[in-house]
Design a protein around this motif. Structure first.
Motif, PDB file in Angstrom:
ATOM      1  N   ALA A 108      48.376  58.099 119.401  1.00  0.00           N
ATOM      2  CA  ALA A 108      49.350  57.380 120.221  1.00  0.00           C
ATOM      3  C   ALA A 108      49.828  58.206 121.407  1.00  0.00           C
ATOM      4  O   ALA A 108      50.673  57.746 122.176  1.00  0.00           O
ATOM      5  CB  ALA A 108      50.546  56.974 119.358  1.00  0.00           C
ATOM      6  N   GLY A 109      49.306  59.419 121.541  1.00  0.00           N
ATOM      7  CA  GLY A 109      49.648  60.240 122.697  1.00  0.00           C
ATOM      8  C   GLY A 109      50.796  61.196 122.487  1.00  0.00           C
ATOM      9  O   GLY A 109      51.293  61.799 123.446  1.00  0.00           O
ATOM     10  N   VAL A 110      51.213  61.381 121.245  1.00  0.00           N
ATOM     11  CA  VAL A 110      52.276  62.329 120.939  1.00  0.00           C
ATOM     12  C   VAL A 110      51.690  63.734 120.904  1.00  0.00           C
ATOM     13  O   VAL A 110      50.528  63.931 120.528  1.00  0.00           O
ATOM     14  CB  VAL A 110      52.945  61.963 119.591  1.00  0.00           C
ATOM     15  N   SER A 111      52.473  64.717 121.273  1.00  0.00           N
ATOM     16  CA  SER A 111      51.970  66.086 121.326  1.00  0.00           C
ATOM     17  C   SER A 111      51.559  66.585 119.945  1.00  0.00           C
ATOM     18  O   SER A 111      52.077  66.146 118.914  1.00  0.00           O
ATOM     19  CB  SER A 111      53.040  67.025 121.894  1.00  0.00           C
ATOM     20  N   SER A 112      50.632  67.533 119.941  1.00  0.00           N
ATOM     21  CA  SER A 112      50.160  68.099 118.677  1.00  0.00           C
ATOM     22  C   SER A 112      51.274  68.848 117.956  1.00  0.00           C
ATOM     23  O   SER A 112      51.283  68.908 116.720  1.00  0.00           O
ATOM     24  CB  SER A 112      48.975  69.035 118.936  1.00  0.00           C
ATOM     25  N   GLU A 113      52.239  69.387 118.704  1.00  0.00           N
ATOM     26  CA  GLU A 113      53.353  70.106 118.074  1.00  0.00           C
ATOM     27  C   GLU A 113      54.219  69.144 117.261  1.00  0.00           C
ATOM     28  O   GLU A 113      54.608  69.452 116.124  1.00  0.00           O
ATOM     29  CB  GLU A 113      54.208  70.802 119.129  1.00  0.00           C
ATOM     30  N   VAL A 114      54.513  67.986 117.821  1.00  0.00           N
ATOM     31  CA  VAL A 114      55.291  66.980 117.099  1.00  0.00           C
ATOM     32  C   VAL A 114      54.502  66.468 115.898  1.00  0.00           C
ATOM     33  O   VAL A 114      55.038  66.337 114.790  1.00  0.00           O
ATOM     34  CB  VAL A 114      55.691  65.819 118.031  1.00  0.00           C
ATOM     35  N   ALA A 115      53.231  66.186 116.099  1.00  0.00           N
ATOM     36  CA  ALA A 115      52.393  65.696 115.007  1.00  0.00           C
ATOM     37  C   ALA A 115      52.361  66.703 113.856  1.00  0.00           C
ATOM     38  O   ALA A 115      52.409  66.325 112.686  1.00  0.00           O
ATOM     39  CB  ALA A 115      50.983  65.414 115.511  1.00  0.00           C
ATOM     40  N   GLN A 116      52.283  67.986 114.198  1.00  0.00           N
ATOM     41  CA  GLN A 116      52.262  69.022 113.163  1.00  0.00           C
ATOM     42  C   GLN A 116      53.573  69.053 112.388  1.00  0.00           C
ATOM     43  O   GLN A 116      53.578  69.196 111.155  1.00  0.00           O
ATOM     44  CB  GLN A 116      51.994  70.390 113.789  1.00  0.00           C
ATOM     45  N   ARG A 117      54.688  68.908 113.090  1.00  0.00           N
ATOM     46  CA  ARG A 117      55.980  68.921 112.392  1.00  0.00           C
ATOM     47  C   ARG A 117      56.113  67.729 111.454  1.00  0.00           C
ATOM     48  O   ARG A 117      56.619  67.861 110.330  1.00  0.00           O
ATOM     49  CB  ARG A 117      57.130  68.964 113.398  1.00  0.00           C
ATOM     50  N   VAL A 118      55.677  66.551 111.891  1.00  0.00           N
ATOM     51  CA  VAL A 118      55.728  65.378 111.009  1.00  0.00           C
ATOM     52  C   VAL A 118      54.798  65.580 109.817  1.00  0.00           C
ATOM     53  O   VAL A 118      55.165  65.266 108.672  1.00  0.00           O
ATOM     54  CB  VAL A 118      55.370  64.095 111.783  1.00  0.00           C
ATOM     55  N   TYR A 119      53.629  66.125 110.071  1.00  0.00           N
ATOM     56  CA  TYR A 119      52.695  66.455 108.983  1.00  0.00           C
ATOM     57  C   TYR A 119      53.383  67.355 107.961  1.00  0.00           C
ATOM     58  O   TYR A 119      53.319  67.122 106.749  1.00  0.00           O
ATOM     59  CB  TYR A 119      51.471  67.146 109.581  1.00  0.00           C
ATOM     60  N   ASP A 120      54.052  68.383 108.442  1.00  0.00           N
ATOM     61  CA  ASP A 120      54.717  69.327 107.538  1.00  0.00           C
ATOM     62  C   ASP A 120      55.843  68.658 106.748  1.00  0.00           C
ATOM     63  O   ASP A 120      56.054  68.985 105.566  1.00  0.00           O
ATOM     64  CB  ASP A 120      55.274  70.512 108.337  1.00  0.00           C
ATOM     65  N   LEU A 121      56.569  67.749 107.372  1.00  0.00           N
ATOM     66  CA  LEU A 121      57.641  67.039 106.664  1.00  0.00           C
ATOM     67  C   LEU A 121      57.071  66.192 105.532  1.00  0.00           C
ATOM     68  O   LEU A 121      57.635  66.144 104.432  1.00  0.00           O
ATOM     69  CB  LEU A 121      58.431  66.155 107.635  1.00  0.00           C
ATOM     70  N   VAL A 122      55.972  65.512 105.794  1.00  0.00           N
ATOM     71  CA  VAL A 122      55.354  64.704 104.741  1.00  0.00           C
ATOM     72  C   VAL A 122      54.851  65.609 103.616  1.00  0.00           C
ATOM     73  O   VAL A 122      55.052  65.320 102.422  1.00  0.00           O
ATOM     74  CB  VAL A 122      54.208  63.848 105.306  1.00  0.00           C
ATOM     75  N   MET A 123      54.239  66.709 103.951  1.00  0.00           N
ATOM     76  CA  MET A 123      53.733  67.630 102.933  1.00  0.00           C
ATOM     77  C   MET A 123      54.856  68.207 102.080  1.00  0.00           C
ATOM     78  O   MET A 123      54.647  68.528 100.902  1.00  0.00           O
ATOM     79  CB  MET A 123      52.933  68.755 103.586  1.00  0.00           C
ATOM     80  N   ALA A 124      56.032  68.333 102.644  1.00  0.00           N
ATOM     81  CA  ALA A 124      57.168  68.874 101.881  1.00  0.00           C
ATOM     82  C   ALA A 124      57.529  67.982 100.702  1.00  0.00           C
ATOM     83  O   ALA A 124      58.121  68.451  99.726  1.00  0.00           O
ATOM     84  CB  ALA A 124      58.377  69.061 102.795  1.00  0.00           C
ATOM     85  N   THR A 125      57.162  66.694 100.771  1.00  0.00           N
ATOM     86  CA  THR A 125      57.528  65.767  99.698  1.00  0.00           C
ATOM     87  C   THR A 125      56.617  65.881  98.483  1.00  0.00           C
ATOM     88  O   THR A 125      56.707  65.059  97.568  1.00  0.00           O
ATOM     89  CB  THR A 125      57.533  64.307 100.196  1.00  0.00           C
ATOM     90  N   GLN A 126      55.796  66.916  98.418  1.00  0.00           N
ATOM     91  CA  GLN A 126      55.014  67.178  97.208  1.00  0.00           C
ATOM     92  C   GLN A 126      55.921  67.540  96.033  1.00  0.00           C
ATOM     93  O   GLN A 126      55.526  67.405  94.881  1.00  0.00           O
ATOM     94  CB  GLN A 126      54.017  68.313  97.456  1.00  0.00           C
ATOM     95  N   HIS A 127      57.120  68.050  96.330  1.00  0.00           N
ATOM     96  CA  HIS A 127      58.080  68.422  95.272  1.00  0.00           C
ATOM     97  C   HIS A 127      57.415  69.313  94.231  1.00  0.00           C
ATOM     98  O   HIS A 127      57.334  68.990  93.044  1.00  0.00           O
ATOM     99  CB  HIS A 127      58.671  67.177  94.608  1.00  0.00           C
ATOM    100  N   ALA A 128      56.917  70.443  94.683  1.00  0.00           N
ATOM    101  CA  ALA A 128      56.219  71.373  93.802  1.00  0.00           C
ATOM    102  C   ALA A 128      57.124  71.843  92.675  1.00  0.00           C
ATOM    103  O   ALA A 128      58.360  71.895  92.809  1.00  0.00           O
ATOM    104  CB  ALA A 128      55.744  72.580  94.606  1.00  0.00           C
TER     105      ALA A 128
END
Length: 220
Positions: A108-128
């Protein structure tokens, strides 16, 4: 639990508005096709708890707690994507959901830095079982919203437990009880269970009561 601490889910119009506002904040037109794909995923028939109601509850909580975070649009989009892929028997749901989020944002044209942060937020929900230190205020907020159900009123929490069992219907009762006890014991032993001030004040006491009650029922 304080009255109103765990709100009713957003209606569909309000839910769609959170999607649109997030993309506009990122200065990109909201991709309607991606939203529809997400809603279809959240509405899969095999889901009982990790369904569109959970999504709408998460966004309702965000509407109340957004002052606890930093980057509103990124938190909202992480919540939209965090259980977008859900197979109870899989171990890579968060990875696939995070990858979907990152790809959608970049396309959608969002910067890779923003995409990476959203990726990291989703990964945090693994609840290790042994979680690493939470890296940001936004990650703390996403995690607390995702686990807010633990501190819901007893009737809602017990419905959540029944719905989780339905999602694992293929698992035998003895195996399920053992695994579920381990999972819930891990939550009850966390100190603190919640990261943000709002969640600790409003939910933590009730969450520990709910978890203890669930452990007792599983032991019967």
């Amino acid at each position: 639990m304080a009255a109103g601490a765990y709100p009713a889910p957003l209606n569909w119009t309000a839910l769609s508005a959170t999607w649109d506002r997030a993309w506009l904040e990122l200065r990109r037109p909201p991709p309607a096709a991606v939203r529809q794909e997400l809603l279809a995923a959240w509405s899969e028939r095999a889901r009982h708890y990790h369904d569109a109601r959970h999504l709408r509850e998460c966004l309702a909580l965000y509407s109340l707690w957004q002052g606890q975070g930093e980057r509103a649009a990124e938190v909202v989009l992480a919540l939209w994507f965090h259980d977008a892929v859900y197979d109870p028997g899989a171990v890579d749901n968060e990875l696939k959901s995070a990858a979907w989020a990152a790809c959608a944002l970049v396309e959608a044209g969002v910067s890779s830095e923003v995409a990476q942060r959203v990726y990291d937020l989703v990964m945090a929900t693994q609840h290790a079982a042994h979680p690493a230190p939470v890296p940001s205020l936004d990650a703390e907020l996403v995690l607390d919203i995702d686990l807010a159900i633990l501190g819901a009123a007893p009737a809602r929490f017990q419905a959540f437990e029944r719905d989780i069992r339905k999602e694992y219907a293929a698992v035998t009762e003895s195996v399920y009880r053992s695994a579920r006890r381990t999972r819930l014991q891990g939550f009850i032993e966390r100190e603190p269970l919640y990261h943000t001030l709002k969640a600790r004040e409003l939910l933590q006491v009730q969450a520990r009561l709910n978890l203890q009650g669930a452990l007792e029922r599983l032991a019967q």
